[in-house]
Design an enzyme around this catalytic site. Structure first.
Site, PDB file in Angstrom:
ATOM      1  N   CYS A   2      40.546  20.247   7.171  1.00  0.00           N
ATOM      2  CA  CYS A   2      40.197  21.639   7.495  1.00  0.00           C
ATOM      3  C   CYS A   2      40.415  22.463   8.371  1.00  0.00           C
ATOM      4  CB  CYS A   2      38.444  21.382   7.114  1.00  0.00           C
ATOM      5  SG  CYS A   2      37.967  20.124   6.030  1.00  0.00           S
ATOM      6  N   ALA A  52      39.783  19.547   0.514  1.00  0.00           N
ATOM      7  CA  ALA A  52      38.730  18.501  -0.036  1.00  0.00           C
ATOM      8  C   ALA A  52      39.718  17.212  -0.314  1.00  0.00           C
ATOM      9  CB  ALA A  52      38.135  18.947  -1.282  1.00  0.00           C
ATOM     10  N   GLU A  80      39.787  12.955   9.362  1.00  0.00           N
ATOM     11  CA  GLU A  80      39.451  11.964   8.451  1.00  0.00           C
ATOM     12  C   GLU A  80      38.896  10.933   9.572  1.00  0.00           C
ATOM     13  OE1 GLU A  80      39.383  11.999   5.354  1.00  0.00           O
ATOM     14  OE2 GLU A  80      40.731  13.862   5.090  1.00  0.00           O
TER      15      GLU A  80
END
Length: 614
Positions: A2, A52, A80
């Protein structure tokens, strides 16, 4: 994966500043094309753009949880956490309740449980910020190796932050000034920790927590590369490397979107691809693999000092043996030299780094992959971890009192400084800047008791690559991939692997007299013989002379703009000579200089920096 951004202003109520927060967030749209959100309350404003990957409907951000007293703790998170499953179980056992299946919520509730110490519990790549209303503070945390970018800009009453400088530069408080040290970073090919080129802006350094409250800004290092005794013999070390790699790849294959691997035909990407193919094969899945190639390269390849062989034959050997669903992304010189592509690369990086066709091809490769996959595994950083570059074996580089990759840089790629105006060359004094950076860097190396001079020197070379050189390439990878909304994971940057191999003595890392001995033996059963025996070959660069000719055409167009501010830095006479060479006479140094100049000019056009040369 993101884009994050935010603004903390302890003297203001930012609810009236939604437009500014939206503008900062919008700059991150390429990093998060799937969703967008902002959260504003009192002195805190946070923005997030989402790509996503895990729990597609449940991982929306900014994400808020409440303390027992009802005060909010709000998170914006990029990256992550590969061990989020284990952490979730531990947090549930401690009484924490979850409403989503995302790793984002694990990080948020981990902060509620452990505070900033959550950083040391995470395995992954991440950059995140937490606004803690009860404590009236912002906590910014970056992963250990610096895989995910993170910048901040202190203000008189708080701070601005973002995944990329462009998010901060969208705020009216942020200046666009570049001083001598900023220019030095652009030409020295070193990466000074914490430096962000733009005056007043800084990086959150890898392995670091930065906390901002009314009392100011504080930094805390939660991880650094430390020296420890390595007690395992060769066989045990090889086996442990394989065990780690199996676990790392297994973790990094977790995603709720299509995955693939980047395959170059070298040892690193081939081993990683083969591991992924074996693991997914156990569930009857086939790995998709992608490689970059240039039109006519294999047929017309000419060996040079850096690249003895073309990649394609080795790529195809691996794809056949591993059984991947493979695709070559073949590019021509027109695409590589396209000014629109160059502009997109500059916009992605916020900087004119001058990697030329290697930047353009990486961007175009990622763009093509994004049509098929959202997550890609890369072999990036294995050379730094296992000792794969030529300078690890070059006696002159080993002895040099400087960063070892710079010893032959000019003869292999050309001297960036040659394009500068003489007065700028004098002002920059790159030699002193590099030496100062080198002396600062080597201070961080800890010597093992009883370590020989040679082993300590090789430890130092490894340390420099893992704390300086690798960050240049990780930033390049992140910006090029996120510019097209592709998440690229780097298994070889897992901190457990980095720590273990760093502390293995050089005699063990090169026990067969070759580069990356530990990695080669740990994955030997997965590799075709051709790749097992292949000598290290860097990321490919086009050999088509038409690419250099196209650069010359663009340089002539730039010369016609006689008042362009780039000529405050670049020597116009040098550019004239380079732009009018006959095609066969365009040297690698001239080609690199043309690329650097064109990058600088485009950067100036886009960002309108105020460059101070004194």
């Amino acid at each position: 994966m993101c884009g994050i951004t935010g603004w903390i202003s302890f003297d203001r109520d930012l609810r009236s500043e939604q437009e500014t927060v939206d503008a900062m967030t919008e700059t991150m749209a390429c990093r998060g094309p799937d969703d967008r959100g902002t959260w504003v309350q009192g002195p805190a404003a946070l923005g997030h753009c989402r790509l996503a990957i895990i729990d597609l409907p449940g991982g929306r951000q900014p994400m808020t949880a409440e303390r027992a007293d009802g005060s909010p703790v709000t998170l914006v998170y990029s990256g992550e956490a590969y061990n989020f499953g284990e952490l979730r179980k531990e947090l549930v056992s401690r009484g924490r309740r979850f409403t989503t299946g995302s790793d984002t919520e694990v990080v948020l509730r981990g902060y509620l449980e452990w505070g900033e110490e959550v950083a040391g519990r995470l395995n992954g790549m991440f950059a995140f910020a937490v606004w803690d209303e009860q404590r009236r503070r912002l906590v910014m945390i970056r992963d250990r190796m610096g895989i995910k970018p993170f910048y901040y800009y202190p203000t008189p009453d708080g701070v601005l932050f973002g995944s990329e400088p462009k998010a901060i530069l969208a705020h009216p408080l942020a200046g666009r000034n570049v001083g001598l040290d900023g220019l030095r970073e652009l030409f020295a090919f070193v990466k000074t920790p914490g430096h962000a080129i733009w005056e007043g802006m800084y990086e959150v350094e890898p392995g670091t927590v930065v906390t901002v409250d009314r009392n100011g800004l504080r930094r805390h290092v939660y991880w650094s590369l430390r020296t420890r005794a390595h007690l395992d013999d060769r066989d045990t070390s090889v086996a442990h490397v394989r065990t780690l790699l199996d676990d790392i790849v297994h973790r990094q294959l977790v995603a709720d979107v299509p995955r693939c691997t980047l395959l170059s035909g070298g040892l690193d990407s081939s081993a990683m691809t083969a591991l992924a193919a074996r693991q997914l094969g156990e569930t009857d899945e086939t790995v998709r693999s992608f490689a970059v190639d240039f039109a006519g390269r294999t047929e017309h390849f000419v060996a040079d000092e850096l690249r003895a062989t073309p990649d394609a034959p080795f790529v195809h050997d691996v794809a056949r043996l591993a059984g991947t669903d493979h695709q070559d992304i073949v590019l021509d010189s027109a695409a590589l030299a396209d000014l629109d592509v160059r502009a997109k690369v500059i916009r992605a990086r916020d900087l004119p780094m001058g990697f030329g066709d290697m930047d353009a091809s990486l961007y175009l490769l990622f763009k093509a992959i994004r049509g098929h996959s959202t997550v890609a595994l890369s072999g990036e950083s294995a050379d730094e971890v296992f000792g794969g570059y030529k300078q690890f074996f070059d006696e002159e580089a080993r002895r040099a009192d400087t960063f070892p990759w710079l010893v032959r840089f000019a003869e292999q790629f050309g001297d960036d400084g040659n394009i500068l105006n003489p007065a700028v060359t004098t002002s920059l004094d790159l030699g002193s800047y590099i030496q100062d950076g080198y002396r600062s860097a080597v201070k961080g190396v800890e010597r093992l008791d009883g370590e020989s001079d040679f082993e300590f020197r090789m430890r130092t070379i490894c340390y420099l690559h893992l704390t300086r050189f690798v960050r240049i390439l990780l930033d390049r990878k992140d910006r090029a991939s996120m510019a097209v909304g592709l998440e690229v994971r780097v298994p070889f940057c897992d901190h457990r692997l980095v720590e273990y191999v760093y502390n293995a003595p050089w005699s063990l890392k090169s026990f067969d007299g070759r580069e990356k001995s530990l990695l080669r033996e740990a994955t030997a059963d997965l590799l075709p013989e051709s790749v097992y025996d292949r000598v290290k070959s860097p990321y490919p660069s086009t050999q088509d002379p038409q690419y250099a000719v196209a650069l010359q055409h663009h340089a002539k167009d730039l010369l016609a703009r006689s008042s362009h501010p780039v000529f405050d830095v670049v020597d116009r006479n040098w550019l004239k000579r380079a732009a009018h060479h006959e095609a066969p006479q365009i040297t690698q140094a001239s080609r690199r200089g043309l690329e650097k100049t064109l990058d600088l000019a485009l950067w100036w056009d886009m960002y309108s920096p105020t460059v101070t040369l004194s």
